[in-house]
Structure formats: structure tokens, C-alpha cells
Scaffold this motif. Structure first.
Motif, PDB file in Angstrom:
ATOM      1  N   ALA A  42       0.786  -1.294  -0.057  1.00 13.27           N
ATOM      2  CA  ALA A  42       0.013   0.008   0.000  1.00 13.27           C
ATOM      3  C   ALA A  42       0.910   1.342  -0.092  1.00 13.27           C
ATOM      4  CB  ALA A  42      -0.876   0.111   1.197  1.00 13.27           C
ATOM      5  N   GLN A  43       1.837   1.320   0.844  1.00 14.48           N
ATOM      6  CA  GLN A  43       2.839   2.465   0.732  1.00 14.48           C
ATOM      7  C   GLN A  43       3.570   2.541  -0.435  1.00 14.48           C
ATOM      8  OE1 GLN A  43       5.557   2.708   4.000  1.00 14.48           O
ATOM      9  NE2 GLN A  43       4.182   1.599   5.418  1.00 14.48           N
ATOM     10  N   ARG A  52      -4.558   4.318   0.455  1.00 15.71           N
ATOM     11  CA  ARG A  52      -3.822   3.400   0.949  1.00 15.71           C
ATOM     12  C   ARG A  52      -4.649   2.325   1.967  1.00 15.71           C
ATOM     13  NH1 ARG A  52       2.391   5.996   2.048  1.00 15.71           N
ATOM     14  NH2 ARG A  52       2.410   7.431   0.208  1.00 15.71           N
TER      15      ARG A  52
END
Length: 466
Positions: A42-43, A52
Motif C-alpha cells: 500500500a505504501q 492506501r
């Protein structure tokens, strides 16, 4: 392509929010999930906190089988809707038969009207009161549909989806319109079936119409009949005149025009006070649903989402977090990164210092060294996420036990490469290879779907084939 392997980008915006909310509810009731890789991906995907959180939740949903559960719930919902539609059609036909009978006896027009519209008006009143005072009104049909959908889904994971959907919709007060559309749609089917059955019976049988009373005057029935017929008259339906209404109080008139006038009045009242209100309410609910659906969003003030802020938008990296073990390790799905992968890489995991490393590598092969710490692991995963190799060989010492952490790392690394092979190293000189541990490794790797070899896969790394 099965639902469990369905790409997240193919989901609608509602489905993405729905699965995100389902993951939040699951963590709220069962505790935090093992989400290290989900957070890292997600980052790497970037974007604001909402995107995110959504990326993390969709990865966890796909890993833990919620994608398949969503498909099962939708199938159960469709089957439940088919069952309710079938019941609605049968109920509508039954209402018409109960109202007119078999034609052997005159039809009491007000008893017939009560049979056709009585339950509909009571349920409509209940829906309106629930909407006005409770704020949301699923109605008995709406609750029945949700219950049937869950039962017909036959998936334990699907039990979390209906509450997640309702909570998501209730924040924008959309559940009243979504379930209202279902309720009014089903009642519209009931009334249309009753109307068509009524027309079919009136077209194929001869009915006489009367009204009867003991304590009321005839003028009361005249006024009531004309008042009820005023709205249908605006739609073009014939209204019995006062003399015909009075005459029908004694016995069913054998005059054809009288039978037709009463039949037109009965059909017009059913259309004006049954079909049209339900149809208009269904259109209203559809309009409000479509308008409010575009405003659906996550509530970042919920504890489950606010706690993710530091993990998905960190001011500094936090490594070494230990989470509860998942029920099963995610399959690596080798080749997922093949579209943008290039090069070949060799990496080793937790090798003994006495073992010479690395071996002599052909020109063009990169060596990522030996991964011993969480910091090294995190750096390598982040690098491979940005620059995935086409081929990845991972050297492991089969003298060590294949613990959960190592197998999880192998799965994560394999998902970052186009193709992956595990190199189970030979025992060092003077040592005997533990055949039992080697069998554990082979069984664990086979369960993950990873190919392995006991000899160096350097030729495969260099050329792509043995």
C-alpha cells in the motif's frame, strides 16, 4: 478467472468500499490481521490515506478469501431475489383469485378491494412510519431478503459482508433507499401480477358486482365509491353513476354496461392506489440511491482506520512488528510481476557464517547477499516492489526448520518476481543432511506452490531455462 483471483482494479467503487469495511469489521471483532506485506504494498502504491487503506484492505481481502465470499454472497442474494420474485408473482395471482372468486357468486366490490389493496396499504403505511420515525426502514421484505442472502451464500466469510454493507450505507443514509427499492420493487411485482390476473379473469369469466351493508346507508357507499373512483377517473377509467351504485346494493345487475362499469372501477382503483404509488416510490428510491452512491466514502474517524495512519503514512519507518499468525499463508502467485520485471537476482536467507557465500556467479547476475534481519528483509522487499526481477533464486539451508516467518518471506519475495526458484543447499562437508527436515521443506514449498531444486539454479537464472 475465479472471483478469488479477480484483479482489484476490476471491482466497482462500491465493491472496493464494501470489502474495505468488511476487513475493518473483521479486525474489530477478531483482532489485527498479519498485514506487513499489505502495508508495504500500500505504501509502494502511494496516494492519500484513503487510497492506501483501500489498497491494504483489498490485498488482505484477496489473501483471506473475501473476494470469493463476495461472489458467494452475490449469488445467494440473486437466488434469494429469484425466490422472492416467484413468491410475489404467485401472491399477486392469488390476490386476484381471492378477490373475484370462481364467478358462481356475485363479487362484493369492497371485499374484493380489501383483498387486493388491504395488505399493500398496511405495509406501505408501516414503511412510511418506519422511514419517518426510525430513520431507516428495511421492511419485512428487506430483512427477509438479507436473511435469505446470507443463508444461501453458504460461506462462513460471507457472514461479515451483509453487516459491512449496511454499516457503509447507513453512514450516508442509503440503506433506506437501497432496501426501499427492493421492497417497493417486490410489491410492484405483486400488484402487477394481481392486475394482470384480474384482467385475465374479467376477460374470461362473467362476474356480477354488489355491495352490502347492515348498519350504513346506501348514500355512504355512493359517496365512498365516487371518492375512490375520482383519481382513476382522471386516468380515463369509467366511474359508475349514482343510480347504478344504488341499484347494485340490492343484487348484481345483469346489465352488461353495469358489469363493465364496476370492472373498470375495480381495475382503476387497483392501478391508482396500488401499482402507481409503488412504481413512483420505487423510482424515488432508485433516484436517491444513484445520487447518494456517488457520495459514499470511508469514515477515517473510525478507530479501525485512524490506527492505520501511522502505518500507511509513517513519518519514519517502523520495522520488526510481530503480528498474529494468519490461518494460512498466501500463495505466492508466481509471475504476477512479470509485466514490468527485468533481470535476475540471487538471494540467501539466514545462512551459517561458516558457509562460503556467494558462489561464483555468471556475468549479469545480481547478488542481494544474505538476509538475516528484519531491516534487511524490509529493504529488499521495498526494492523488489519497485524493481521486480524477472527471475529470482532464493537459497535456503534445509538444516534449519521451515518456520512461519521464513515461509512468509519466501511467499512475499516470490510475489515480487516474475518467476522464482528455491535452492535447497547441500549439507556442508562433514555434516549429514537431515532427511526429515528436508522433507518438511519440500512439503512446505509444495504447499506454497514454489518450485525447488537441490542444485544451484544458476543456468536458469542466467538464461531462463535449465
Amino acid at each position: 478467472m475465479t472471483e478469488s483471483n479477480r484483479p482489484a482494479h476490476s471491482l466497482s467503487s462500491l465493491e472496493r468500499l464494501w470489502l474495505t469495511e468488511a476487513v475493518r469489521l473483521r479486525e474489530e471483532h477478531a483482532g489485527p490481521l498479519e498485514d506487513r506485506e499489505a502495508n508495504r504494498l500500500a505504501q509502494a502504491a502511494g496516494g492519500d490515506l484513503v487510497s492506501r487503506i483501500e489498497s491494504r484492505a483489498l490485498w488482505l481481502a484477496q489473501r483471506d478469501g473475501l473476494f470469493g465470499a463476495l461472489q458467494h454472497w452475490r449469488q445467494g442474494a440473486q437466488l434469494a431475489l429469484i425466490v422472492l420474485l416467484s413468491l410475489a408473482l404467485l401472491s399477486g395471482a392469488g390476490l386476484a383469485l381471492a378477490a373475484l372468486g370462481d364467478g358462481q357468486r356475485p363479487v362484493n366490490v369492497f371485499w374484493a378491494l380489501g383483498s387486493l389493496l388491504g395488505l399493500h396499504l398496511l405495509m406501505l403505511l408501516g414503511w412510511a412510519l418506519g422511514l419517518a420515525f426510525a430513520g431507516d426502514s428495511a421492511g419485512s421484505l428487506g430483512r427477509l431478503w438479507l436473511w435469505l442472502s446470507e443463508k444461501l451464500a453458504r460461506d462462513a466469510q460471507a457472514a461479515q459482508l451483509a453487516p459491512a454493507l449496511l454499516l457503509l450505507l447507513q453512514r450516508q443514509r442509503l440503506s433506506r433507499w437501497a432496501l426501499g427499492l427492493l421492497v417497493h420493487g417486490l410489491w410492484l411485482v405483486v400488484l402487477l401480477a394481481a392486475l394482470l390476473s384480474l384482467l385475465a379473469l374479467l376477460a374470461t369469466r362473467r362476474y356480477g358486482f354488489v355491495w352490502e351493508t347492515t348498519i350504513l346507508s346506501g348514500e355512504t357507499f355512493v359517496a365512498l365509491t365516487q371518492a375512490l373512483g375520482a383519481l382513476p377517473a382522471l386516468l380515463g377509467f369509467a366511474l359508475p353513476d349514482a343510480e347504478l351504485i344504488r341499484a347494485s346494493g340490492d343484487s348484481a345487475l345483469a346489465v352488461e354496461s353495469a358489469r363493465q362499469a364496476w370492472a373498470a372501477w375495480l381495475v382503476g382503483v387497483l392501478l391508482a392506489y396500488g401499482v402507481l404509488p409503488r412504481g413512483l416510490l420505487a423510482l424515488l428510491c432508485l433516484w436517491r440511491w444513484r445520487r447518494g452512491r456517488a457520495a459514499l466514502a470511508l469514515d477515517l474517524n473510525l478507530p479501525g482506520y485512524s490506527l492505520l495512519r501511522d502505518r500507511l503514512l509513517p513519518s519514519s519507518e517502523r520495522l520488526g512488528v510481530c503480528d498474529e499468525a494468519p490461518q494460512h499463508l498466501a500463495e505466492p502467485q508466481a509471475g504476477a510481476a512479470a509485466s514490468n520485471s527485468a533481470g535476475a537476482l540471487l538471494v540467501a536467507i539466514e545462512l551459517d557464517d561458516r558457509r562460503p557465500w556467494p558462489p561464483a556467479l555468471p556475468k549479469g547476475l545480481a547478488n542481494a547477499g544474505v538476509i538475516d534481519s528484519r531491516e534487511q528483509r524490509q529493504r529488499l522487499l521495498e526494492q523488489l516492489t519497485r524493481f521486480p526481477p524477472a527471475r529470482l533464486a532464493i537459497a535456503c539451508d534445509p538444516q534449519r526448520s521451515p518456520d512461519r516467518g521464513t515461509l512468509t518471506l519466501l511467499s512475499e519475495l516470490a510475489r515480487c518476481a516474475g518467476a522464482t526458484r528455491i535452492w535447497l543447499l547441500q549439507a556442508q562437508p562433514g555434516e549429514a543432511l537431515d532427511s526429515e527436515r528436508l522433507g518438511d521443506w519440500q512439503q512446505a514449498l509444495a504447499k506454497l506452490g514454489l518450485s525447488y531444486a537441490n542444485s544451484a539454479p544458476l543456468s536458469w537464472l542466467e538464461t531462463g531455462h535449465d
